[in-house]
Structures are given as C-alpha cells and as structure tokens.
Design a protein around this motif. Structure first.
Motif, PDB file in Angstrom:
ATOM      1  N   GLU A   1      10.373   1.825   6.971  1.00 58.85           N
ATOM      2  CA  GLU A   1       9.132   1.086   7.045  1.00 58.85           C
ATOM      3  C   GLU A   1       8.392   1.235   8.355  1.00 58.85           C
ATOM      4  O   GLU A   1       7.210   1.551   8.352  1.00 58.85           O
ATOM      5  CB  GLU A   1       9.391  -0.376   6.751  1.00 58.85           C
ATOM      6  CG  GLU A   1       8.768  -0.764   5.454  1.00 58.85           C
ATOM      7  CD  GLU A   1       9.078  -2.177   5.132  1.00 58.85           C
ATOM      8  OE1 GLU A   1       8.199  -2.999   5.323  1.00 58.85           O
ATOM      9  OE2 GLU A   1      10.203  -2.450   4.704  1.00 58.85           O
TER      10      GLU A   1
ATOM     11  N   ASN B   1      -2.606   3.663   5.527  1.00 55.83           N
ATOM     12  CA  ASN B   1      -2.610   4.539   6.675  1.00 55.83           C
ATOM     13  C   ASN B   1      -3.402   5.801   6.392  1.00 55.83           C
ATOM     14  O   ASN B   1      -4.159   6.296   7.227  1.00 55.83           O
ATOM     15  CB  ASN B   1      -1.163   4.880   7.002  1.00 55.83           C
ATOM     16  CG  ASN B   1      -1.011   5.357   8.402  1.00 55.83           C
ATOM     17  OD1 ASN B   1      -1.337   6.504   8.674  1.00 55.83           O
ATOM     18  ND2 ASN B   1      -0.566   4.504   9.283  1.00 55.83           N
TER      19      ASN B   1
ATOM     20  N   ALA C   1       7.101   4.657   8.425  1.00 54.56           N
ATOM     21  CA  ALA C   1       6.111   4.929   7.393  1.00 54.56           C
ATOM     22  C   ALA C   1       4.765   4.357   7.770  1.00 54.56           C
ATOM     23  O   ALA C   1       3.733   4.882   7.388  1.00 54.56           O
ATOM     24  CB  ALA C   1       6.572   4.341   6.075  1.00 54.56           C
ATOM     25  N   SER C   2       4.815   3.307   8.531  1.00 50.71           N
ATOM     26  CA  SER C   2       3.559   2.671   8.858  1.00 50.71           C
ATOM     27  C   SER C   2       2.733   3.548   9.784  1.00 50.71           C
ATOM     28  O   SER C   2       1.530   3.415   9.842  1.00 50.71           O
ATOM     29  CB  SER C   2       3.823   1.337   9.518  1.00 50.71           C
ATOM     30  OG  SER C   2       4.586   1.546  10.676  1.00 50.71           O
TER      31      SER C   2
ATOM     32  N   ASP D   1       1.520   6.290   2.277  1.00 51.46           N
ATOM     33  CA  ASP D   1       0.993   5.011   2.724  1.00 51.46           C
ATOM     34  C   ASP D   1      -0.510   5.027   2.551  1.00 51.46           C
ATOM     35  O   ASP D   1      -1.230   5.638   3.336  1.00 51.46           O
ATOM     36  CB  ASP D   1       1.381   4.776   4.178  1.00 51.46           C
ATOM     37  CG  ASP D   1       0.975   3.389   4.632  1.00 51.46           C
ATOM     38  OD1 ASP D   1       0.134   2.775   3.948  1.00 51.46           O
ATOM     39  OD2 ASP D   1       1.496   2.928   5.647  1.00 51.46           O
TER      40      ASP D   1
ATOM     41  N   SER E   1       0.825  -1.204   0.000  1.00 51.13           N
ATOM     42  CA  SER E   1       0.000   0.000   0.000  1.00 51.13           C
ATOM     43  C   SER E   1       0.860   1.256   0.000  1.00 51.13           C
ATOM     44  O   SER E   1       0.341   2.357  -0.032  1.00 51.13           O
ATOM     45  CB  SER E   1      -0.928  -0.008   1.197  1.00 51.13           C
ATOM     46  OG  SER E   1      -0.185   0.157   2.379  1.00 51.13           O
ATOM     47  N   LEU E   2       2.165   1.092   0.061  1.00 48.75           N
ATOM     48  CA  LEU E   2       3.053   2.240   0.062  1.00 48.75           C
ATOM     49  C   LEU E   2       3.294   2.695  -1.379  1.00 48.75           C
ATOM     50  O   LEU E   2       3.718   1.920  -2.212  1.00 48.75           O
ATOM     51  CB  LEU E   2       4.379   1.826   0.697  1.00 48.75           C
ATOM     52  CG  LEU E   2       5.064   2.827   1.614  1.00 48.75           C
ATOM     53  CD1 LEU E   2       4.096   3.353   2.644  1.00 48.75           C
ATOM     54  CD2 LEU E   2       6.240   2.169   2.294  1.00 48.75           C
TER      55      LEU E   2
END
Lengths: 1062, 327
Positions: free
Chosen positions: A653, A684, A656-657, A681, A4-5
């Motif tokens: 990561e 998110n 980013a989450s 993201d 999803s990034l």
C-alpha cells in the motif's frame, strides 16, 4: 486498501491451492461457497443445470477457514459469514464478492447458525456460534459484536455442533447443542430473546448425556417433529425429541468415520462419512416394543431401524478429509443436492432423487455423480489468457520450455520485475512490458521485450532480495538471491556480474532479510555496514556482510522454524524467536549461543527488545516487513496465511500510493504455485496524467484546505498534494525531456545503462525533498500514459463493436486484449476478491458469444446505453473540433477517460452515509434548486474532471454532469458492481468519443497512428496549450480543494480511512 | 508407551538430548540430499530415467513407512497425555478420581489450603486465612452443590482430543500421496498441541473487577467477605490460589486513583473500582502446589511437538521434489 486501487491478476497455468475446509450452497442455489485451509474463500457459480464453474477467490483471512454460514435473510442480503482458525470473522456479500464487515475476536468458532425471529427481534438477527470456548456465543449478524452468551449450569464445555429447532406446532424456537464430551443441551431461544438483549444469564432448559464424544452433527426432523438425528464419528443415533430416549444406534461398519448427516424426509436420513461416501436410510418402524434404553423402560416405545436405500461415493483415490453438505429445497426450480469439497479443491455434486428407492432386488442403489469440478479445471479450460508471467520470455521461445517461476520481486524504483526460476535462472524484465506481454494481443506487442538473465544458480531459486528497495543508502546495483541448495549470490543487477557466492550449507534459503537501517554493530562493524540475514531450511540463521563479502555468524541450533529475529545493538546480540515460543540469544562477535530460554521468559525477552525501541527486522512498513512475512509466515505455525497476498497487499500500500502501477508477487502455502497481481492506482494515475495546477494559486485562499488534505493524506502515508503544491510553485514545466520519453513510448528495448543513469540522476535530486516530485514526474509521464493505456485495455469490453475496437487501437493506441482479464475488487483494508480465469463466463448468456472478450456482464451494455442517453449529444461535436494535435489529443482523451473512471469508482464506492445525504439533497436540489454541499462536492469533482474533456473549463456546473452523477448514484443503489459501472461508463465514453472520429474520418488524423512508430510524435511539446489551460483551471482547482476540505470535515466522524479515496 | 515414558521426570535432559539428535539428523539429511541431488542431476542429464531415482525412492519410503511410524508414536504419546486428563470416554468410564492438593508457599504460612481436583473441576476447597490485622483465622470452603471448572485444564484436554481426532484416521491403511498433505496434517496437529500447551503455560490475565465478577467468588459456602478476592489458575504444572485482601479507598483520599490493568498476579497497591466503591489491594497471598500429571502432560506436549517438527523437516528436505508434482 484504497478504493481507487484496481487490480488485475496474472494467473499461472496452475490454480492456486484451495484445500476446501468448509462448504455451503447459498439459498438461491446459484452459488457454492467454499473456505480453504489456505485462508481464502472461493465462490463457484452453480448453474440451473447443476454445472459448476469457479468464479472468484476472496482474500481476507490470514488463517484456515473453519466454518461458513448464512448471515442474513438471503433474499434480502446475500451475506455469508466466514470464521477462521485465528478468530477472524468476515461477512461477505457473495454476489459482489465484497467484504461487508469484519472482526477479529478471541473466540475460534467451529460452527455458526444464523437466527432471526422477525416477530420478536428488531435488527439483523444473530449468529449463534460455538467453538473452542465454553457454551454458545450470540453475536450480532451485522456488526459482528458479541451480544451475549448462552450459559450452561451443568458441565459447561466446548460445543461442537448445534441446530435450531423451529416447532410449527408450538411456534417456539430452541437451540440444540452437543458438547465435546457428549452432553446434549437445549436452550429455549424464543423466550430467551429478551433476556439476551438485556444481558441476563440464560441457562439451558434441559441437558442429557449422550454417551459418545465429538459429536459431528445434530439435526431435527421437521417433518415428523419427533426424531432427532445425532451423528458421532463412530456411530449415528436417532433419538426421540420428546424425551431424548434413544431409538436407534448404528455403528460405522466400514471403519470410516461419519462426518455428518441430514434428515431428507420423514423417516429418511442421509449420512455421510469423512472419506466422501454417503448413505440414505429409510427408518422403518418396528412397532411397539420396549425402549432400547433400559432407563426409559417405563413406557412402551416405538423404535426404528434403518434400511439402506441408496449410497453415493466420490471418486476413489482421493485425499481425506471431505467436507460435505446437503441442500434440501422443496421449491420447484431447486434440486435436492448433496455436495462435497475436497482437499484438492474439487467439488462433487450428487442430485438426490425425490424418492430414493432401492434396486428391484432390494440391494442399495448407487447414486451417480452429477457434476464434479476442480479449481484447476477453470485454468485448463480458459487458458487463453492466463499465462505464467515469464512465458513470453523463455529464451528459446518454444512453448514448453518456460521454466516455472519460484520466486519473484518487483522493484518499483527501477520498474523491474525480478523472477527466480525453477532451473536457477533469474530473469530481470521491465515490469510494464511483462504485463503488456501477458495481457495484450500478441502481435501488437514487441515480441521479446528487454530482459536479462542472470545465470549462476544450479538449483531452483527460492528467495530474492533487492536491498536498495529497503534503504536508499544501499548500493542500488545489488541483488541477492538464495537457492534450494543453500547458495546465496550477490549480483550486480546492471552489469549482470556475479559479485560473490556464499555457501551456507544449511538447506534451502527460505528468506533473505535486511538488517534494520540504523543497525550499529559497535565494535565489529562501522556504522555504514549492512548485513543480510538468511533464514534457511534447517531453521538456521546466517548473517552475511555484503560490503566485505563474508560470514558474520551462522546460528544453527534452532529446532523449530524461526518466527522472529531481533538485534540487540548495544550488546551485539542476535535474538532469534522460534515457533515453539523459545528464544535463542546469539553473540554476534563470537558466534556462540549465549542463552536459550523457553516459555514465559522467552516471550519477555522477545517483547522487551521490541518495546525498548531496539531494532527489529521489520521496522519499516515497506518491503523488509514484506519479505519477512514471506519467510516467517510460511513456516509459522500460528496464524499462517496460505497465500501471502493479504500481507503483500497491505505491504504494497505505501508503495502503491506513490506509483500508479505495481506488481505484487503472491506466494502460496504448501506449494510452489504462485501468481502475480497488477495494481493500478487510479487516483495516482490521474494525478500524474493531469497537468500541473496553475502557477499562481493563491496561497491564502486554498492553504487551509490543502493543509487539511495533506494531513489527511499523510495518515495514509501519501503526500500527493505536496507533490501538487510544489509543482504549483514552479512554472509549468515541459511535459517530458525527449530523452526520457523516447524509449518508453517507443516501446523499444530500454538498455539498462540509460535507465540506470536516469535513476542515478533522480537519486541525486532525491536529497532535496522538494525537488523529488518533478523529476519523478518527468521520467514517468510516458510510462504513465502506457500504464493508463494498459489499464484501459483491461477494462474495455472488446468485440462488442469491431469498428470501435479498431478505432480504439488506431486512435488511442489502446491495444486489444488476448482474452478476458481477471479483475480484482477491493472492499476494504486487506479484503479483496480476484476473478478466476473463466470466472466471467459463469453467467449463461455471455457464454454463447465467443467473439466478445472481457465483457463483465450483459448488464454492462444496458448500463452503457443508459449512460450514453444521459450524455449530452452536443459534447461529441464539441470534442471533435478540439483535436489540433494528435498526440495531445490521444493523451488528453486517455486522461479524460481515466478521470471519468476515477469519478465513477468514487461515486459507486461512496459510503452509505454520504450517499444517503446525497440522495436527500438531490431531492432538495430538484425542488428548491438549492445546491447542498454533498452534491456540490460531487459536482465539483465531476466538473473538475470534466475540464479535461476538451481542455476548457466550464465554471458552471453542466446539467449533463448532474444527471450523470445522478445516474451513477442510482446504479450504486441498485447494487451495480463497481467493475460493471466502470466498464459501462468506459464503453459509453469511448463510443461517444469515437463517434466524433467517425464523423470526421481521415482529415483530422492524417497519418494512421497505430501502425507507425509513435516515437517522433511523442515529444511534441504541449507548451502551446498549457498556460492557457492552467489558467483556466484555477477556479476549478480551488473549488476542488474546497470540496475536499468539506469532504474531510463531513467524513471524518465516520471513517478516517475513507479520506484516502477523497 | 516406552519411548515417551522415558521422558517423564527428566524433561530437561530428554529434550536436550532430542535437540542434539535432531540437529545431527538434520545435518546428515542435508548432506545426503545434496549428494543425491548431484546424482539426480547427472542422471537426469545422462539417461533421463526417473524410475531408479534414489531420491524418489527415499521419498516414497518416507511417505509410506516413516510417516506412519512417526504418527503411530505420536498417537501413543498423545493417548498417554489424554489419559492424564482423564478424558471421559477414553477407556476410563468411571467418574474421574478425586485428588487432594495441599497448597503452600515457601514464605509465610498466612494462607493454607486444600483443593480437591476432580478431572478438570475443583470439587472442594478448604482455605484457612490468617488475617494479618487481628491474627483471626478465616475459614473458606466451597459450597457442597457446586464445582468450579478449571477452564485451562478443560481447554488443554479438548485441544489434545482434537489432535488425537485429527490423527485418528491416518493409520497404516491410509496412503499419503503428497508431502504437502503430511505438512498440512502436521500443521493442524501442531496448532492444537501448541494451543494445549499455551493454555497451561499462560494463565489468563484478569483485571481485578473481572476477578470480583467471576463465578468463583460465589462458590463459597459462607459467602466470601467483601474485602477478599480469590482467584485460582494453572501456571505450567502448578495449581495456584491467590487471595487478595482489599481495603476501601476514602473518597477524599489524596491518593491518585489509577485502576490497575489485567495481570496474572496483582501486587499490593493495585486499585480498582467495584460498584460505587474504590478499592485497593492491601495484601496478596499466593499459594501453589505442583500437579504431577500436568507436568507429565506438558512433557508429552513438548515431545510430540518436536516429533511433528522433525517429521515436517524430513518432508521438507524433499520439498524441491514433491512440490512440483501435480497434486
């Protein structure tokens, strides 16, 4: 890397270095693939007119690429395998840029041949590999697992080159390989296939000593099936394949080294050298004579001698070495192409005439260069968008005055991007604004977004450290910067005050590291003291005490670059590991060198520190490790990635989450050129955009599912669901306090003071973990919306329909792009591709239409039309009715769009196993009308997101969504790229949405939204709507949880990493 | 090859001296450039005349003269190292000469042996083993028709020749244009040299089943008794031979069976499963012998690695300068 990034690259003016170390052209002659010493692959588009343009960069290797080879039947699978200096191997799909398979083995390959024998082998064929190990390895081309080895009974040694000989006459395949010392070995492949599969020993059939070393190339002449061309650095030789007798040997005349060769036609060979020259020889028959090799004197042999027909050479004054190749295609639309790649990242092509001839006087003819193209040309040609990240901020505002950014750091907690410049200035800017300024159309963004300049360094800034980012216990105003002349400055980032300057006098400060969190200094330091470790250009290490602003230690005796630093807390030692495998143990208190060890003992010392759970500078997976990689890897000898993107990518990561938006600075090896990658993201972003789940979620009903989900997510280092649940436990909150929203939404300059207050407040609440998500949510809501808008701007195909553009800008506040963006595409953990500027203009049909910006491919329009066709027409009108509040509508629409994209992204990225299941159940579904679980999943997801479309829940699965899901699944099977699919859906959805706006022109949106300051509209409280929405969401929400639960169960056996995307 | 030759036999002192010399050079270099940079800055501000830039001149000298001098020296050292490995095709065309090494250990004399090394291969072996149980003398010898390649030596040799090949075309006629180019070359050479050195300094860690399965056990003329395992490897400058005596574990033994992992040298008591049998190492005998030319080679590797690093450091001093120039 979660799917999803989404990434967008902000390239600078200069191309990242790409020192080509391997080159090949794909079988369809449309793509050139190069591998670089920096560890990237580059895909170049080769047009039918032999014009080159760089398309995308593939990241994934952390060391120099050694060789490239085809890894499958190209007409079926466009796969290329790459092998790196450190044993990494990747199989790439060169049409999509995705990494299909990867493996790291203890073998370093220097050459790979793809072998497949359809009549005798099932499966995908083999990769025959040779390199820095004895003999030849056989690997499976799909799984990259070692199948077996071809052994040699006599003088086993490293093999440097090989070729597969397919004899049409006897229908037998054999492998010819030459070892370093010059032994030619022949393995019978056809008859060995069974033995290899059964893992029996396979020895060579023949062996012959060729009397030269370091063989570069061996080629079999398929036209005569008799001659063998063998190229050594100092000479090239022609052998008779029947008995390996030497027919001719030609020495290098100019003193340059031969690098390779190819058989052009019967009795015609092409030889090239390391310095980019190539020669075409006709092998003339000299009639019967005694063999030139006296040992074979028993027979009268035909010998050959070469006659130079043509020559070609690359431009003068270039750096060595060149890597070259030749592509011989006899099919019509294809050319005979000789190609070369250079260290500077330049590719040169020569079109070799079908019948090369000499000039009339018999002297060799010079073949002109057909095309030449460098990576930098792409950047020069398509400079519309790719601006350096700071260009808009250069104080004076003139174009040329922008100093080059030498180092940068993104601080997620403040949403600040800190850039150190060549001239010593440090810019502190708001990250989202920088991104907007860099990407969006000028005029539509405020001209000088808020930024601060810290002036104090006299020389170029080489490293930055924001200590608070590594440990929340540290003062969040601190910023450390190191420069070229060994100065380290401690700043107060909020007041712009220079707190202290350290003079290290030890060369450029290459990296700044933070001591580990629970680093205790025993006698010398109180427990809460923090030290910073500076690694300098002369390989010295300095320890600085921040609180007391003093030196603790300067360790200066290291001869080799520092690769590891460890603290021994009990005895107060600093252990420094160097690139030559030595370890230096420093006593921190006295600053003396306690011990110096090399070899095995050093390794034990360094290892034992790590094993006994003592402290290392890289304990946390987050930023300390990241910064550390900067320093060590750049200097490190072994396994040195050129661009540190991979490390950064992975490091980013966990961060980013937690946030929908992130900026990654990417440094390059051997040069100062760097660029930035924006990460969005999707998952998110969507979670933040969506309103909180219903307040009265039955805990008994969904607890199990959520628990599962949470556990799954925590494996990827995320706790999104906890966020949700704690949000669910409280009554629906107002969307945002006006104070926090106003500045961001209004795109005004935010003063640091306000921001820091907000942050401090946030920090206070951080103490209780349950409280954390809510404040974060509040502060971020409008920022999130802005992020979503920027993201949509990047994806929309601007200029397809001017009216649509206008409507988007006006009603959705999605601003037009300056130019096409460079999107990134992640394939799996650590592997991703980044489009290069102008990379989207590769296909000839889009090149002509200049008005269109950012259309990924022509296919998008067709796909989009198909999608629109499947969209139920009634939706448009129903949506037209719902707009009771502009602002809410805007954010709702954007939320809806993002959720749609998320769904599409998920569908297209769905793993094959699940996909197959889905397809099967689709059939079942259509026949028996029985809903099977995988379909159900998707439908649940889609209907769940479908809620946001009009703020109402359809508890029944709409037929339309089913067909949409079907359509998108269909795209996946047709290998439509994710970006294409996303853009197509976005375009269709936006069109659909705007259709309703066009129908009801001015009445529903009385004030022109785009022009006026939107500040007053923003705080418009959505509470009116919310409870109702939330209540209605409930069934869907629990369905969503159930489907997640199902997905977890069904997916777990295959791929735990996938969970992140579910 | 006078300069490197001096290092042989005095490796510790030599490298120690080099280290100090390097540190001093570094310090002076740094000081000098700091001063020069000040000049540079003032000049750039005052005149904008870049042609008389002393740093540029120094950098040019470094690229055009000094780099070649270092590379020349490096090549000499590596040539000398490769001679030690008796590279075929490097001048010595005759088959590698045979050297006998008498293996022994300072402790017991249970194992005595003579190994004959021919280039990178063991051509003959004579091992006498006194069985501790019955004091019987066991004689082990290689088959006449077979040689055992010492992979470590072969790999080290190949890595050195790769390094030489990398340097081959960079003589005085070749012009280095950027500092990055030199750094890349040095990185590539150092990679090969480090691998060469590591190959000799770190013997493979093998598990006992791997040793049992290796071709070495099939090398002996009266074939190896089933209760013996033999391993030969290089550790630093030493040729090592280990003989493991095994005994079978009773199937109903109360001993907790735990197969041993990989190790360079297994200790008595290590267990493994081979075929259907469970075996335990009862005695370990290790004998070794110094190979003088391996010692030389290791010293050459260390010296040339230091040379490379020093050159890299010199180039890096100008990093602020060269990295901003167009490639």
């Amino acid at each position: 890397m979660k799917t999803s990034l989404q990434a967008v690259a902000l390239w600078g003016k200069k191309a990242p270095p790409h020192s080509i170390s391997a080159i090949m052209i794909t079988d369809d002659q449309q793509t050139i693939v190069t591998g670089s010493q920096e560890g990237q692959l580059c895909l170049w588009n080769l047009s039918s007119e032999l014009q080159i343009s760089a398309k995308e960069l593939l990241f994934g290797h952390s060391a120099a690429v050694r060789c490239l080879a085809r890894a499958g039947d190209f007409s079926k699978q466009p796969y290329v395998v790459s092998a790196a200096e450190n044993g990494e191997m990747c199989v790439w799909n060169v049409t999509s840029g995705q990494c299909v398979q990867q493996a790291t083995l203890p073998y370093r390959h220097t050459a790979i041949c793809y072998y497949h024998c359809s009549s005798r082998m099932a499966g995908d064929g083999w990769l025959l590999c040779c390199g820095e190990y004895q003999d030849v390895l056989v690997m499976d081309a799909r799984t990259l697992a070692v199948v077996h080895a071809l052994a040699s009974s006599q003088c086993p040694d490293w093999v440097t080159c090989m070729c597969i000989v397919h004899s049409v006459r006897v229908q037998e395949d054999s492998l010819l390989a030459v070892t370093v010392t010059g032994d030619l070995k022949v393995w019978d492949l056809s008859s060995a296939i069974n033995s290899i599969q059964e893992k029996q020993d396979v020895y060579e059939k023949e062996s012959k000593f060729l009397d030269s070393m370091n063989c570069q190339t061996i080629r079999f002449c398929t036209y005569t099936e008799r001659l063998l061309l063998v190229v050594f650095p100092r000479c090239w030789k022609v052998y008779d394949y029947c008995d390996f007798s030497l027919l001719w040997s030609e020495d290098s005349s100019s003193g340059s080294l031969f690098a390779g060769g190819e058989v052009l036609a019967a009795h015609r060979v092409l030889i090239w050298t390391e310095d980019g020259r190539s020669y075409i020889y006709q092998l003339l028959n000299s009639g019967l004579s005694k063999s030139s090799n006296p040992a074979d004197g028993r027979l009268l042999k035909e010998t050959v001698y070469p006659h130079l027909l043509c020559s070609a050479s690359a431009e003068e004054n270039q750096s060595l070495p060149f890597v070259m190749g030749y592509m011989n295609e006899r099919k019509e639309p294809f050319y005979k192409v000789l190609f070369s790649g250079e260290v500077s990242g330049r590719i040169t092509l020569w079109h070799i005439p079908d019948v090369p001839v000499t000039k009339f006087d018999g002297s060799p003819r010079e073949i002109p260069i057909t095309t030449t193209w460098a990576l930098q040309d792409n950047f020069d040609r398509h400079q519309t968008l790719s601006q350096s990240i700071l260009d808009r901020f250069s104080g004076s505002g003139d174009e040329a005055g922008a100093p080059a950014v030498t180092t940068s750091e993104y601080v997620p907690s403040l949403d600040r991007l800190i850039c150190g410049c060549e001239d010593g200035a440090i810019f502190v800017t708001q990250a989202l604004n920088v991104a907007r300024a860099g990407l969006l159309h000028s005029g539509s963004v405020p001209d000088s977004p808020a930024h601060k300049v810290l002036n104090g360094h006299q020389h170029s800034v080489t490293s930055l450290l924001y200590p608070h980012g590594l440990s929340s216990k540290l003062d969040q105003s601190w910023l450390l910067s190191g420069d070229q002349s060994s100065c380290v400055i401690l700043w107060d980032i909020f007041t712009e005050e220079l707190l202290h300057t350290f003079f290290l006098e030890a060369g450029p400060v290459t990296s700044l590291l933070m001591s580990p969190e629970n680093f205790r200094q025993g006698v010398l330091l109180s427990p809460n003291d923090w030290t910073v470790c500076c690694v300098c250009g002369d390989h010295s290490v300095a320890l600085l005490h921040l609180e007391e602003k003093r030196f603790l230690l300067q360790a200066r005796k290291h001869l080799f670059p520092v690769t590891a630093i460890k603290w021994h807390p009990v005895e107060n030692f600093l252990i420094v590991g160097c690139a030559d495998d030595s370890a230096y143990i420093w006593e921190i208190e006295t600053g003396t060198l306690e011990r110096h060890e090399t070899g095995e003992r050093a390794r034990i010392i360094l290892n034992c520190c790590g094993a006994s759970q003592l402290l290392t500078p890289e304990p946390a997976p987050s930023a300390p490790w990241e910064t550390w990689r900067h320093g060590s890897v750049e200097q490190g000898l072994l396994g040195c990635p050129g661009l540190q993107a991979e490390a950064l990518w992975q490091a980013a990561e966990p961060e980013a989450s937690q946030r929908p938006f992130n900026i990654l600075p990417v440094k390059t090896k051997w040069s100062s050129v760097g660029f930035h990658v924006l990460l969005f993201d999707l998952e998110n972003l969507m979670e933040l955009l969506l309103p909180a789940p219903p307040s009265d979620t039955g805990p008994s009903g969904s607890f199990h599912g959520s628990e599962l989900l949470r556990r799954a997510r925590s494996t990827v280092g995320r706790k999104t669901l906890t966020t949700k649940r704690s949000g669910a436990a409280s009554p629906p909150e107002p969307q945002a306090p006006p104070a926090a929203v106003g500045p961001a939404q209004g795109k005004d300059a935010i003063t640091f003071l306000e921001e820091s207050q907000g942050i401090k407040w946030q920090k206070k609440t951080k103490s209780s973990r349950k409280m954390l998500p809510r404040p974060a949510r509040r502060v971020n809501t409008s920022l999130t919306l802005d992020t979503a808008k920027l993201f949509l701007s990047c994806l929309l195909p601007w200029g397809v329909d001017p009216e649509l553009d206008h409507l988007c800008t006006r009603h959705l506040n999605i601003l037009r792009l300056q130019g096409p963006v460079s999107l990134g595409l992640a394939s799996n953990k650590g592997h991703f591709s980044l489009m290069l500027p102008g990379g989207d203009l590769c296909s000839p049909e889009t090149k002509t239409e200049h008005s269109r910006v950012n259309l990924f491919s022509r296919k998008v329009l067709d796909l989009s039309n198909k999608y629109t066709a499947t969209l139920p027409s009634s939706l448009g009108t129903s949506r037209g009715l719902e707009d009771d509040c502009d602002c809410l509508q805007e954010s709702n629409t954007i939320t809806y769009l993002v959720s749609r994209l998320f769904l599409v992204n998920k569908l297209v990225n769905m793993p094959l196993e699940l996909a197959c299941k889905t397809d099967r159940s689709f059939k079942v579904n259509s026949i028996h009308n029985k809903v099977k679980s995988p379909v159900n999943d998707i439908l649940n997801i889609s209907s769940f997101y479908g809620y946001t479309r009009n703020g109402k829940t359809n508890s029944l699965i709409p037929e339309a969504d089913l067909s949409l899901v079907k359509l998108i699944s269909c795209w996946r099977d047709q290998s439509v790229q994710v970006t294409e699919a996303i853009q197509a859906v976005l375009l269709a959805e936006v069109e659909q949405h705007m259709k309703s706006l066009r129908k009801t022109p001015a009445d529903s949106c009385p004030v022109s939204l785009g022009q006026t300051d939107s500040r007053d509209r923003v705080p418009a409280p959505p509470e009116v709507d919310r409870p109702e929405v939330d209540l209605e969401l409930q069934p869907v929400w629990s369905a969503w949880q159930q489907c997640c639960e199902y997905a977890l169960r069904s997916v777990r056996p295959w791929n735990p990493a996938l969970l992140s995307s579910c | 090859m006078p300069r490197a030759g001096a290092g042989v036999g005095h490796s510790r002192e030599e490298s120690g001296g080099l280290r100090w010399a390097a540190a001093e050079t570094m310090a002076t270099a740094m000081a000098a450039t700091a001063a020069e940079r000040a000049v540079l800055v003032s000049r750039a501000a005052g005149f904008g005349d870049h042609r008389t830039d002393p740093q540029e001149e120094e950098f040019r000298w470094l690229l055009h003269a000094e780099v070649h001098a270092v590379l020349r020296q490096l090549q000499d050292i590596l040539k000398e190292a490769s001679l030690r490995f008796a590279l075929p095709g490097s001048g010595t065309e005759s088959p590698a000469k045979q050297e006998n090494f008498i293996l022994g250990s300072c402790g017991t004399d249970q194992v005595k042996g003579v190994l004959t090394l021919q280039g990178d291969a063991l051509s003959q072996a004579d091992v006498n083993l006194k069985m501790p149980r019955n004091n019987q003398l066991l004689h082990l010898a290689f088959r006449e028709d077979k040689q055992w390649k010492l992979q470590q030596i072969q790999d080290a040799r190949n890595h050195v020749s790769q390094a030489i090949y990398l340097l081959a075309h960079r003589d005085e006629s070749y012009q280095f244009k950027t500092g990055a180019e030199v750094l890349k070359l040095m990185d590539a050479v150092m990679l090969q040299l480090t691998r060469a050195r590591n190959r000799l300094t770190t013997p493979a860690t093998l598990t006992l089943p791997e040793i049992a399965a290796s071709g070495l056990t099939r090398m002996f003329a009266p074939s190896l008794p089933s209760d013996l395992l033999v391993n030969v490897y290089i550790n630093l400058n030493k040729l090592c031979l280990t003989v493991y005596q095994l005994h079978a574990l009773q199937p109903n033994s109360t001993k907790n069976f735990r197969p041993a992992g990989g190790a360079v040298l297994h200790s008595p008591g290590a267990m493994f499963e081979w075929g259907s049998q469970r075996l335990e190492v009862s005695h370990v005998h290790k004998v070794e012998c110094v190979i003088p030319w391996l010692n030389d080679a290791l010293v050459y590797f260390t010296v040339s690695l230091q040379l490379c690093q020093q050159l890299k450091d010199k180039i890096s001093v100008f990093s602020s300068y060269w990295s901003y120039r167009p490639f």
